[in-house]
Scaffold this active site. Structure first.
Site, PDB file in Angstrom:
ATOM      1  N   ARG A 240       7.559   0.630   2.617  1.00 27.47           N
ATOM      2  CA  ARG A 240       7.361  -0.815   2.678  1.00 27.47           C
ATOM      3  C   ARG A 240       6.975  -1.223   4.095  1.00 27.47           C
ATOM      4  O   ARG A 240       7.521  -0.720   5.071  1.00 27.47           O
ATOM      5  CB  ARG A 240       8.646  -1.563   2.277  1.00 27.47           C
ATOM      6  CG  ARG A 240       8.861  -1.691   0.779  1.00 27.47           C
ATOM      7  CD  ARG A 240       7.846  -2.635   0.149  1.00 27.47           C
ATOM      8  NE  ARG A 240       8.049  -2.817  -1.279  1.00 27.47           N
ATOM      9  CZ  ARG A 240       7.522  -2.050  -2.222  1.00 27.47           C
ATOM     10  NH1 ARG A 240       6.759  -1.014  -1.870  1.00 27.47           N
ATOM     11  NH2 ARG A 240       7.722  -2.313  -3.502  1.00 27.47           N
ATOM     12  N   GLU A 269       0.260  -8.024   3.921  1.00 24.81           N
ATOM     13  CA  GLU A 269      -0.818  -7.365   3.185  1.00 24.81           C
ATOM     14  C   GLU A 269      -1.707  -8.409   2.523  1.00 24.81           C
ATOM     15  O   GLU A 269      -1.202  -9.369   1.951  1.00 24.81           O
ATOM     16  CB  GLU A 269      -0.224  -6.417   2.125  1.00 24.81           C
ATOM     17  CG  GLU A 269       0.578  -5.283   2.745  1.00 24.81           C
ATOM     18  CD  GLU A 269       1.165  -4.333   1.702  1.00 24.81           C
ATOM     19  OE1 GLU A 269       0.952  -4.555   0.490  1.00 24.81           O
ATOM     20  OE2 GLU A 269       1.849  -3.383   2.102  1.00 24.81           O
ATOM     21  N   HIS A 288      -2.039   0.147   0.239  1.00 22.38           N
ATOM     22  CA  HIS A 288      -0.897   0.159  -0.692  1.00 22.38           C
ATOM     23  C   HIS A 288      -1.298   0.770  -2.040  1.00 22.38           C
ATOM     24  O   HIS A 288      -1.067   0.204  -3.113  1.00 22.38           O
ATOM     25  CB  HIS A 288      -0.352  -1.261  -0.898  1.00 22.38           C
ATOM     26  CG  HIS A 288       1.101  -1.277  -1.240  1.00 22.38           C
ATOM     27  ND1 HIS A 288       1.973  -2.240  -0.783  1.00 22.38           N
ATOM     28  CD2 HIS A 288       1.854  -0.439  -2.008  1.00 22.38           C
ATOM     29  CE1 HIS A 288       3.193  -2.014  -1.256  1.00 22.38           C
ATOM     30  NE2 HIS A 288       3.134  -0.916  -1.996  1.00 22.38           N
TER      31      HIS A 288
END
Length: 324
Positions: A240, A269, A288
């Protein structure tokens, strides 16, 4: 008559064919919304007992406004966008799917590690510039002479540790649950050679890979921790954003405290394309995507639907986050 119990608050997967298949077999109807805000969720969610949720915020106001809501299951592992404490207070069960892409995420970390330890990107760049010279890769080291530190020995950390051990690396692990004896350590020797403190792991590892949740690890790796690492060491984060302090990481790469870093996640993000970190040649980032494979995506979609069916039918769900 089909039940109208499930709302998919938001989903960017392209289609919900897999979810529909599961719900059709269970004679349960669902609707797909495009919620982006708290207000969207409240406006679309009235009367629904179950939410399948991806990114839309599930806040205390959502729980206060939707008394029929009893269960929220997330597409994925993290529940950062769900107020779990408020959910518990309002008697709403929260769930996730923690095991759908664990091998893919471990593979992402392994790929990043191998890219660094074999200097793939670096040498590719040299060849494209007309430099055909293996000596530009010096030094390279045998994996059997390398120590890899794994922060977080859960599902994904364990999978990564097994893969790294297969290369012959020494593997050390840091996980408070093992250090405090909260977790059974009977099979730990199969995963890591030694459980150590975070400081010891950082000092002795040639590669450090992060595999822990954000809730108790925000800014776990800051300036102090980066300065404890070897100058020749690489840092990997496929867990994360926020676990690594990005300003501290930028400082570390600028001052050569470490040899490089690779991440699949960011504090915000998508990462700003003008971010200082992107100016470093020894910084690698992917969007991601570590969780993704064709198979993992379908497994995730199937499992969130199956968990919803279990809840509606009064059966035990497999992946509860909170206790109601």
């Amino acid at each position: 008559m089909a039940k109208l119990n499930v709302l998919i608050t938001d989903c960017d997967h392209g289609n919900v064919d897999m979810e529909k298949k599961v719900f059709d077999e269970a004679n349960i109807s669902f609707e797909l919304a495009k919620c982006k805000t708290e207000s969207d969720v409240i406006a679309n969610g009235k009367g629904y007992e179950v939410f399948i949720n991806q990114y839309a915020p599930i806040t205390e106001k959502v729980f206060e406004s939707l008394p029929d809501l009893k269960y929220v299951v997330r597409y994925g592992v993290g529940v950062d966008n769900v107020d779990v404490e408020a959910a518990t207070k309002h008697g709403v069960q929260i769930g996730n799917v923690p095991d759908y892409g664990m091998n893919e995420v471990a593979d992402q970390a392994l790929a990043m590690m191998l890219n660094f330890t074999r200097k793939i990107n670096l040498m590719n760049d040299y060849v494209r510039k007309g430099v055909w010279d293996y000596q530009k890769s010096i030094p390279l080291y045998r994996h059997s002479e390398q120590t890899v530190g794994v922060i977080g020995i859960g599902r994904i950390g364990s999978s990564f540790a097994k893969k790294v051990k297969a290369l012959g690396c020494k593997v050390v692990g840091y996980d408070p649950k093992y250090l405090t004896k909260e977790k059974d350590s009977s099979n730990l020797s199969e995963l890591v050679d030694e459980v150590v403190t975070l400081e010891d792991l950082l000092k002795q590892s040639d590669v450090v890979s992060i595999h822990c949740p954000l809730d108790k690890a925000r800014n776990l790796i800051g300036e102090k921790e980066l300065q404890q690492m070897k100058e020749t060491a690489y840092l990997i984060n496929v867990s994360r954003g926020g676990i690594i302090d990005e300003q501290a990481l930028n400082k570390a790469l600028t001052n050569n405290w470490i040899a490089g870093a690779a991440v699949d996640v960011a504090e915000v993000e998508p990462m700003d394309p003008n971010a200082e970190l992107l100016k470093h040649d020894n910084f690698i980032i992917t969007p991601h995507m570590g969780w993704y494979s064709v198979q993992a995506a379908l497994e995730l979609k199937r499992k969130v639907a199956e968990e919803s069916v279990r809840f509606i039918n009064g059966e035990n769900i497999h992946y509860p986050i909170n206790t109601i």
